[in-house]
Design a protein around this motif. Structure first.
Motif, PDB file in Angstrom:
ATOM      1  N   GLY A  60     -28.123  16.591  13.110  1.00  0.00           N
ATOM      2  CA  GLY A  60     -26.773  16.576  12.567  1.00  0.00           C
ATOM      3  C   GLY A  60     -26.570  15.401  11.639  1.00  0.00           C
ATOM      4  O   GLY A  60     -27.097  14.309  11.875  1.00  0.00           O
ATOM      5  N   THR A  61     -25.824  15.623  10.568  1.00  0.00           N
ATOM      6  CA  THR A  61     -25.488  14.545   9.635  1.00  0.00           C
ATOM      7  C   THR A  61     -23.971  14.499   9.457  1.00  0.00           C
ATOM      8  O   THR A  61     -23.301  15.528   9.470  1.00  0.00           O
ATOM      9  N   LEU A  62     -23.468  13.297   9.288  1.00  0.00           N
ATOM     10  CA  LEU A  62     -22.034  13.102   9.115  1.00  0.00           C
ATOM     11  C   LEU A  62     -21.810  12.047   8.043  1.00  0.00           C
ATOM     12  O   LEU A  62     -22.383  10.961   8.106  1.00  0.00           O
ATOM     13  N   THR A  63     -21.012  12.399   7.053  1.00  0.00           N
ATOM     14  CA  THR A  63     -20.561  11.444   6.047  1.00  0.00           C
ATOM     15  C   THR A  63     -19.059  11.335   6.192  1.00  0.00           C
ATOM     16  O   THR A  63     -18.343  12.333   6.057  1.00  0.00           O
ATOM     17  N   GLU A  64     -18.573  10.127   6.475  1.00  0.00           N
ATOM     18  CA  GLU A  64     -17.173   9.948   6.870  1.00  0.00           C
ATOM     19  C   GLU A  64     -16.521   8.845   6.055  1.00  0.00           C
ATOM     20  O   GLU A  64     -17.131   7.829   5.731  1.00  0.00           O
ATOM     21  N   LEU A  65     -15.248   9.070   5.729  1.00  0.00           N
ATOM     22  CA  LEU A  65     -14.432   8.071   5.048  1.00  0.00           C
ATOM     23  C   LEU A  65     -13.078   8.009   5.743  1.00  0.00           C
ATOM     24  O   LEU A  65     -12.400   9.027   5.882  1.00  0.00           O
ATOM     25  N   ARG A  66     -12.706   6.826   6.210  1.00  0.00           N
ATOM     26  CA  ARG A  66     -11.396   6.630   6.816  1.00  0.00           C
ATOM     27  C   ARG A  66     -10.516   5.817   5.882  1.00  0.00           C
ATOM     28  O   ARG A  66     -10.931   4.800   5.352  1.00  0.00           O
ATOM     29  N   MET A  67      -9.278   6.296   5.704  1.00  0.00           N
ATOM     30  CA  MET A  67      -8.297   5.628   4.859  1.00  0.00           C
ATOM     31  C   MET A  67      -7.008   5.477   5.656  1.00  0.00           C
ATOM     32  O   MET A  67      -6.882   6.017   6.751  1.00  0.00           O
ATOM     33  N   PRO A  68      -6.039   4.734   5.144  1.00  0.00           N
ATOM     34  CA  PRO A  68      -4.835   4.468   5.943  1.00  0.00           C
ATOM     35  C   PRO A  68      -4.128   5.713   6.457  1.00  0.00           C
ATOM     36  O   PRO A  68      -3.655   5.737   7.582  1.00  0.00           O
ATOM     37  N   ALA A  69      -4.053   6.763   5.654  1.00  0.00           N
ATOM     38  CA  ALA A  69      -3.281   7.944   6.046  1.00  0.00           C
ATOM     39  C   ALA A  69      -4.151   9.114   6.468  1.00  0.00           C
ATOM     40  O   ALA A  69      -3.615  10.146   6.878  1.00  0.00           O
ATOM     41  N   MET A  70      -5.468   8.959   6.381  1.00  0.00           N
ATOM     42  CA  MET A  70      -6.297  10.130   6.643  1.00  0.00           C
ATOM     43  C   MET A  70      -7.743   9.768   6.942  1.00  0.00           C
ATOM     44  O   MET A  70      -8.197   8.640   6.727  1.00  0.00           O
ATOM     45  N   GLN A  71      -8.450  10.763   7.427  1.00  0.00           N
ATOM     46  CA  GLN A  71      -9.892  10.702   7.670  1.00  0.00           C
ATOM     47  C   GLN A  71     -10.504  11.923   6.987  1.00  0.00           C
ATOM     48  O   GLN A  71     -10.025  13.043   7.144  1.00  0.00           O
ATOM     49  N   VAL A  72     -11.551  11.694   6.216  1.00  0.00           N
ATOM     50  CA  VAL A  72     -12.228  12.770   5.494  1.00  0.00           C
ATOM     51  C   VAL A  72     -13.702  12.713   5.850  1.00  0.00           C
ATOM     52  O   VAL A  72     -14.290  11.629   5.913  1.00  0.00           O
ATOM     53  N   PHE A  73     -14.305  13.886   6.097  1.00  0.00           N
ATOM     54  CA  PHE A  73     -15.726  13.869   6.438  1.00  0.00           C
ATOM     55  C   PHE A  73     -16.404  15.168   6.030  1.00  0.00           C
ATOM     56  O   PHE A  73     -15.760  16.185   5.792  1.00  0.00           O
ATOM     57  N   MET A  74     -17.718  15.077   5.940  1.00  0.00           N
ATOM     58  CA  MET A  74     -18.577  16.237   5.713  1.00  0.00           C
ATOM     59  C   MET A  74     -19.585  16.257   6.857  1.00  0.00           C
ATOM     60  O   MET A  74     -20.263  15.259   7.117  1.00  0.00           O
ATOM     61  N   LEU A 191     -15.479  12.883  -3.668  1.00  0.00           N
ATOM     62  CA  LEU A 191     -15.049  11.694  -2.939  1.00  0.00           C
ATOM     63  C   LEU A 191     -16.114  11.167  -1.991  1.00  0.00           C
ATOM     64  O   LEU A 191     -16.376   9.958  -1.942  1.00  0.00           O
ATOM     65  N   ILE A 192     -16.753  12.058  -1.231  1.00  0.00           N
ATOM     66  CA  ILE A 192     -17.643  11.556  -0.173  1.00  0.00           C
ATOM     67  C   ILE A 192     -19.109  11.939  -0.322  1.00  0.00           C
ATOM     68  O   ILE A 192     -19.940  11.429   0.417  1.00  0.00           O
ATOM     69  N   LEU A 193     -19.421  12.819  -1.273  1.00  0.00           N
ATOM     70  CA  LEU A 193     -20.810  13.256  -1.373  1.00  0.00           C
ATOM     71  C   LEU A 193     -21.512  12.824  -2.641  1.00  0.00           C
ATOM     72  O   LEU A 193     -22.720  12.669  -2.652  1.00  0.00           O
ATOM     73  N   GLN A 194     -20.798  12.652  -3.741  1.00  0.00           N
ATOM     74  CA  GLN A 194     -21.463  12.254  -4.977  1.00  0.00           C
ATOM     75  C   GLN A 194     -22.067  10.868  -4.813  1.00  0.00           C
ATOM     76  O   GLN A 194     -21.437   9.946  -4.310  1.00  0.00           O
ATOM     77  N   GLY A 195     -23.305  10.749  -5.196  1.00  0.00           N
ATOM     78  CA  GLY A 195     -23.997   9.479  -5.079  1.00  0.00           C
ATOM     79  C   GLY A 195     -24.290   9.088  -3.658  1.00  0.00           C
ATOM     80  O   GLY A 195     -24.478   7.916  -3.356  1.00  0.00           O
ATOM     81  N   VAL A 204     -14.684   2.258  -1.294  1.00  0.00           N
ATOM     82  CA  VAL A 204     -14.075   3.227  -2.187  1.00  0.00           C
ATOM     83  C   VAL A 204     -13.242   2.469  -3.211  1.00  0.00           C
ATOM     84  O   VAL A 204     -12.431   1.615  -2.869  1.00  0.00           O
ATOM     85  N   ALA A 205     -13.441   2.787  -4.484  1.00  0.00           N
ATOM     86  CA  ALA A 205     -12.855   1.985  -5.549  1.00  0.00           C
ATOM     87  C   ALA A 205     -11.331   1.963  -5.485  1.00  0.00           C
ATOM     88  O   ALA A 205     -10.708   0.911  -5.591  1.00  0.00           O
ATOM     89  N   SER A 206     -10.683   3.112  -5.316  1.00  0.00           N
ATOM     90  CA  SER A 206      -9.228   3.174  -5.311  1.00  0.00           C
ATOM     91  C   SER A 206      -8.774   4.037  -4.154  1.00  0.00           C
ATOM     92  O   SER A 206      -8.858   5.257  -4.206  1.00  0.00           O
ATOM     93  N   VAL A 207      -8.308   3.404  -3.108  1.00  0.00           N
ATOM     94  CA  VAL A 207      -7.847   4.142  -1.939  1.00  0.00           C
ATOM     95  C   VAL A 207      -6.632   4.986  -2.289  1.00  0.00           C
ATOM     96  O   VAL A 207      -6.512   6.133  -1.864  1.00  0.00           O
ATOM     97  N   ALA A 208      -5.713   4.429  -3.074  1.00  0.00           N
ATOM     98  CA  ALA A 208      -4.504   5.161  -3.438  1.00  0.00           C
ATOM     99  C   ALA A 208      -4.853   6.446  -4.172  1.00  0.00           C
ATOM    100  O   ALA A 208      -4.305   7.516  -3.889  1.00  0.00           O
ATOM    101  N   CYS A 209      -5.780   6.360  -5.114  1.00  0.00           N
ATOM    102  CA  CYS A 209      -6.174   7.550  -5.875  1.00  0.00           C
ATOM    103  C   CYS A 209      -6.896   8.556  -4.986  1.00  0.00           C
ATOM    104  O   CYS A 209      -6.696   9.768  -5.117  1.00  0.00           O
TER     105      CYS A 209
END
Length: 347
Positions: A60-74, A191-195, A204-209
């Motif tokens: 299993g693989t997980l790529t995850e990003l947590r931000m103030p209002a949300m969590q995003v993952f693949m 957001l989470i897979l490129q590069g 992450v360069a701009s959390v707001a964006c």
């Protein structure tokens, strides 16, 4: 019934982003696992338990990003898995299937949520702090988005979306416009897979964006969605029978529970039990009985086994009295012997 009723056309491009995140920039997190339950624990702030369904070594693989209002993952899983999941409170989870599998192709099979089969035109949704069940096929990839309820509500209000929140909380499967679903997938991929080969641990360069882009993608799907609420009484009865069967098996784990015994305890015919499991979990009762006990034994071998206990002890705890058959079935399902699993824990 659509989730939204819009008093005016929305100008998505003019939506004002959230205030910049104050503090350390969130970072992309990538982890791998070679056991289904280990993989389940890798997802931050979820309560989960995974049972492997199809045969072979798990990856299993997980790529995850947590931000103030949300969590995003693949998430990608190599084997079919039954998942018991619960998202953190005061949030909504959206599951967007259709990510590329290991061959770079869309998976030909679909997931089930609480026994309900999705398709290419649907996404899944569940509110936080409420347990749900997923059954995902082998070589399956899914994007996950968890958004704080208040943030989603505020953003929807700013955009003029009137979402039926009560209906959304009851929903499991949403039919969405293909263009909106594809746009959401592309947003998450960027957001989470490129590069991803060289972005491990990078801020992450701009959390707001980033938050704005995800929020817009989700609301675009909700804006053109329709709840699939066609759940018959007979299907709900089958769900209850499967849940009662699982509770009974786990409550008598040291016994070799048979299908006739289950039928007697649940007061159903063998044919009815068969239909229930095939409809809800897409497997037979016999397969399920074996899978739940094998996964339970593996979990105990890897986590809670004291040094004084042997593999035979654990097998007996889960109703396996023919040790050679247990070892053979275990190896076929997990791609390793029970003793190898025990050695991994000890090291």
């Amino acid at each position: 019934m659509p989730l939204t009723s819009n008093p005016r056309p929305k100008d998505w491009a003019s939506f004002a982003p959230f205030a910049p995140f104050q503090g350390e920039s969130p970072r992309i997190r990538k982890v791998q696992a070679h056991d289904a339950d280990d993989h389940a624990r890798n997802l931050t702030a979820w309560e989960q338990r995974y049972d492997q369904v199809t045969r072979g070594p798990f990856h299993g693989t997980l790529t995850e990003l947590r931000m103030p209002a949300m969590q995003v993952f693949m998430e990608h899983t190599s084997q079919a898995v039954r998942q018991s999941c619960c998202v953190w409170p005061d949030a909504f989870w959206f599951g967007v299937p259709g990510g590329a599998n290991t061959a770079g192709e869309r998976s030909g099979m679909n997931a089930r949520i609480n026994g309900r089969l999705g398709d290419a035109d649907t996404i899944m949704v569940r509110p936080g702090n409420r347990e749900f069940e997923l059954l995902t096929p082998a070589d399956y990839a899914i994007y996950g988005i968890v958004i704080k309820r208040d943030s989603l509500l505020v953003t929807a209000s700013q955009l003029g979306c009137r979402i039926d929140w009560a209906q959304l909380e009851r929903a499991e499967v949403l039919h969405v416009a293909e263009s909106a679903r594809l746009a959401c997938q592309q947003t998450l991929a960027r957001l989470i897979l490129q590069g991803r080969a060289d972005s491990e641990g990078q801020p992450v360069a701009s959390v707001a964006c980033a938050e704005q882009a995800v929020m817009l993608a989700v609301l675009s799907m909700l804006d053109a969605s329709e709840v699939d609420s066609a759940v018959s009484n007979s299907f709900m009865r089958r769900q209850r029978i499967v849940a009662r069967a699982r509770d009974y098996v786990l409550g008598h784990r040291d016994q070799l529970v048979t299908v006739p015994e289950l039928c007697e305890r649940l007061h159903v015919s063998r044919r009815t039990l068969q239909y229930c499991f095939e409809d809800v979990l897409a497997i037979s009762p016999i397969q399920y009985l074996r899978l739940i006990r094998l996964n339970g034994a593996r979990r105990e071998l890897r986590e809670r086994c004291s040094d004084a206990r042997t593999v035979r002890d654990i097998a007996a705890d889960w109703g396996f009295w023919h040790f050679s058959q247990f070892s053979s079935d275990y190896r076929k399902l997990f791609g390793q012997s029970p003793s190898e699993s025990l050695r991994q824990r000890m090291h």
